[in-house]
Design an enzyme around this catalytic site. Structure first.
Site, mmCIF file in Angstrom:
data_model
loop_
_atom_site.group_PDB
_atom_site.id
_atom_site.type_symbol
_atom_site.label_atom_id
_atom_site.label_comp_id
_atom_site.label_asym_id
_atom_site.label_seq_id
_atom_site.Cartn_x
_atom_site.Cartn_y
_atom_site.Cartn_z
ATOM 1 N N GLY A 1 0.790 -1.223 0.000
ATOM 2 C CA GLY A 1 0.000 0.000 0.000
ATOM 3 C C GLY A 1 0.824 1.274 0.000
ATOM 4 N N PRO B 1 5.601 -4.599 -0.112
ATOM 5 C CA PRO B 1 5.596 -3.428 -0.990
ATOM 6 C C PRO B 1 5.646 -3.820 -2.466
ATOM 7 C CG PRO B 1 7.815 -3.822 -0.188
ATOM 8 C CD PRO B 1 6.923 -4.844 0.498
ATOM 9 N N ARG C 1 4.283 -1.228 -5.473
ATOM 10 C CA ARG C 1 4.421 0.049 -6.191
ATOM 11 C C ARG C 1 5.634 0.866 -5.725
ATOM 12 N NH1 ARG C 1 -0.133 2.672 -8.159
ATOM 13 N NH2 ARG C 1 -1.335 1.428 -6.689
ATOM 14 N N TYR D 1 -8.259 3.661 -13.702
ATOM 15 C CA TYR D 1 -8.314 4.354 -12.397
ATOM 16 C C TYR D 1 -8.282 5.875 -12.530
ATOM 17 C CZ TYR D 1 -6.090 -0.202 -11.346
ATOM 18 O OH TYR D 1 -5.752 -1.528 -11.272
ATOM 19 N N CYS E 1 -9.540 1.928 -30.239
ATOM 20 C CA CYS E 1 -10.883 2.433 -30.539
ATOM 21 C C CYS E 1 -11.752 2.475 -29.286
ATOM 22 C CB CYS E 1 -11.536 1.560 -31.600
ATOM 23 S SG CYS E 1 -10.568 1.546 -33.095
ATOM 24 N N GLU E 2 -11.419 3.341 -28.379
ATOM 25 C CA GLU E 2 -12.155 3.527 -27.132
ATOM 26 C C GLU E 2 -11.951 4.971 -26.699
ATOM 27 O OE1 GLU E 2 -13.652 1.372 -24.709
ATOM 28 O OE2 GLU E 2 -13.165 -0.587 -25.575
ATOM 29 N N TYR F 1 2.566 -1.730 -12.107
ATOM 30 C CA TYR F 1 1.242 -1.928 -12.710
ATOM 31 C C TYR F 1 1.168 -1.305 -14.109
ATOM 32 C CZ TYR F 1 0.516 -3.033 -7.819
ATOM 33 O OH TYR F 1 0.647 -3.567 -6.573
HETATM 34 N N1 LLP Z 1 -0.228 -7.251 -0.824
HETATM 35 C C1 LLP Z 1 -1.449 -7.538 -1.290
HETATM 36 C C2 LLP Z 1 -2.237 -8.565 -0.627
HETATM 37 C C3 LLP Z 1 -1.955 -6.855 -2.402
HETATM 38 O O1 LLP Z 1 -3.181 -7.125 -2.840
HETATM 39 C C4 LLP Z 1 -1.176 -5.870 -3.036
HETATM 40 C C5 LLP Z 1 -1.671 -5.142 -4.202
HETATM 41 C C6 LLP Z 1 0.110 -5.621 -2.518
HETATM 42 C C7 LLP Z 1 0.546 -6.313 -1.404
HETATM 43 C C8 LLP Z 1 1.019 -4.575 -3.109
HETATM 44 O O2 LLP Z 1 0.452 -3.337 -2.958
HETATM 45 P P1 LLP Z 1 1.266 -1.995 -3.305
HETATM 46 O O3 LLP Z 1 2.405 -1.885 -2.303
HETATM 47 O O4 LLP Z 1 1.749 -2.101 -4.669
HETATM 48 O O5 LLP Z 1 0.260 -0.921 -3.127
HETATM 49 N N2 LLP Z 1 -3.337 -2.105 -10.337
HETATM 50 C C9 LLP Z 1 -3.487 -1.092 -9.294
HETATM 51 C C10 LLP Z 1 -2.933 -1.548 -7.958
HETATM 52 C C11 LLP Z 1 -3.521 -2.852 -7.470
HETATM 53 C C12 LLP Z 1 -2.929 -3.341 -6.186
HETATM 54 C C13 LLP Z 1 -3.357 -4.739 -5.922
HETATM 55 N N3 LLP Z 1 -2.830 -5.289 -4.716
HETATM 56 C C14 LLP Z 1 -2.849 0.193 -9.783
HETATM 57 O O6 LLP Z 1 -2.355 0.237 -10.901
HETATM 58 O O7 LLP Z 1 -2.899 1.209 -9.076
#
Ligand code: LLP
Length: 406
Positions: free
Chosen positions: A228, A263, A265, A305, A331-332, A360
């Protein structure tokens, strides 16, 4: 970036766009992440879903990160990239027998179970493999997060996790699953958090479960705080990583034998760019449309998003910037990367870079509109490597059949 794209064009003269990943940036961020949490010595399991390019995974495994896999495919990718069993975590809310068998056989540090019913499946797989699998239960603490609804995972309507009451009950009766080491709690309330307040609320909820379990019997050994950690795509401020790590230390030091963070992102977002050629510039009713050789099938985040990534010309002309809508060729009407962004005059053939797409980005691309996925280049120590070739027309149609089954 321009030099790397030119190098690609020498072997793929018709490339209109490509992903460029900077491994030095990803490595430096992995080190900073580990240093921030050093006092807790957690398993920092990089979420493969953010970017699973093998060259990148190998670099991150080398930096000492673990791997958070969300599927069998990601478990296998983690294994191939050299993440040892003791640094692999399995996530996901659709556990399959194949995944359960894989982790029981090949080894894993922790499985996050999304649902109590899944424990049967894991227990059976562990029994069959003669293994003991460590499991944490994911709770849904009912916490709202700011930002786009599609990346919020900890509120009541989100599909993830079990209720706090159900988790405490299962954890207090954990001898029901004799082949599991069911002694952990997992929370992950959302992605792209720039303010750690919801993470702090999630930590409180997890600690409350741990306290309740400890009052009734043996305490929990594992705490998984998920991912997150956000990245500000506007480049204004950053997630307070070091301060948050210190807050976690203050709350949890000495309480759990195993702390896990996941982590995704934060590690890789600024390590990737999407370079695309300007195919056309079109003026209509006072708007300037800049049509790129990359589209929403390549980078889905803006369409899905409403994400906004900074866009920069690789060789900007000196003249004054004026507003432009930067769009793709799909085409969107959602195939728009940015509206009204100030850009200098642009011509057919110019190159633009869409920034901070290391997380992502390429992983979410598709063949929509019959488009092959783009080549992926890696920058490392001044060198440029082709890490993944572009899909050809033959690649796109490779699975097509007329194989009669009934
Ligand atoms: N742990 C779990 C259980 C998760 O579901 C996720 C991401 C993470 C860790 C890693 O989260 P991060 O640190 O990357 O926030 N496609 C979306 C983001 C989807 C995240 C899904 N889960 C985007 O492009 O913003």
């Amino acid at each position: 970036l321009a030099r790397a794209f030119a190098a690609l064009r020498r072997i793929e003269p018709h490339a209109h766009a490509a992903w460029i990943h900077d491994l030095d940036v990803a490595r430096a961020r992995a080190r900073r992440f580990r240093a921030a949490f050093a006092a807790l010595d957690p398993l920092a399991a990089y979420a493969l879903k953010a970017n699973a390019l093998p060259m990148l995974l190998e670099a991150l495994a080398h930096e000492g990160l673990g791997a958070d896999a969300g599927s069998l495919g990601e478990l296998e990718a983690a294994d191939r990239a050299g993440f040892p069993a003791g640094r692999r975590v399995l996530n996901g809310n659709g556990r399959t027998a194949e995944e359960a068998e894989w982790v029981a056989r090949e080894g894993v540090a922790l499985v996050n179970a999304d649902h109590v019913g899944e424990l049967e499946l894991l227990d059976r797989a562990a029994a069959q493999a003669g293994a003991r699998v460590r499991v944490a239960l994911r709770i849904n603490p009912g916490i709202a997060t700011p930002g786009h609804d599609y990346v919020a995972t900890g509120h009541d309507e989100a599909k993830f996790g079990v209720s706090v009451a159900e988790a405490s009950d299962a954890l207090r009766h954990r001898t029901r699953w004799p082949h599991l080491q069911l002694d952990g709690v997992h929370v992950h309330v959302g992605s792209q958090l720039l303010d750690p307040a919801p993470m702090a609320a999630a930590l409180d909820a997890a600690l409350a479960v741990a306290d309740e379990v400890a009052r009734a019997g043996p305490p929990l050994g594992a705490l998984n705080l998920g991912g997150g950690f956000g990245y500000d795509y506007a480049g204004r401020h950053e997630f307070p990583l070091e301060a948050w790590a210190e807050a976690v230390r203050a709350r949890t030091a000495g309480r759990f034998e195993r702390l896990v963070v996941e982590p995704g992102r934060w590690i890789v977002a600024p390590a990737g760019a999407l370079v695309a050629e300007v195919l056309w510039v079109k003026q209509r009713s006072g708007r300037r449309f800049v049509v790129l050789g990359a589209g929403m099938n390549d980078l889905l985040r803006p369409a899905l998003y409403h994400a906004r990534h900074r866009i920069e010309p690789l060789a900007p002309r000196a003249q004054q910037a004026t507003p432009a809508d930067v769009v793709g060729p799909v085409c969107e009407s959602a195939d728009v990367f940015a509206r009204d962004v100030p850009l200098p005059p642009l011509e057919r053939g110019d190159l633009l870079a869409i920034l901070d797409v290391g997380a992502y980005g390429a992983v979410m691309s598709s063949n929509y509109n019959g488009r092959g996925r783009l080549a992926e280049l890696v920058l490392e120590g001044g060198g440029v490597t082709l890490a993944r070739a572009a899909e050809t027309g033959a690649d796109v149609t490779r699975r097509d059949r007329a194989e009669r089954l009934l």
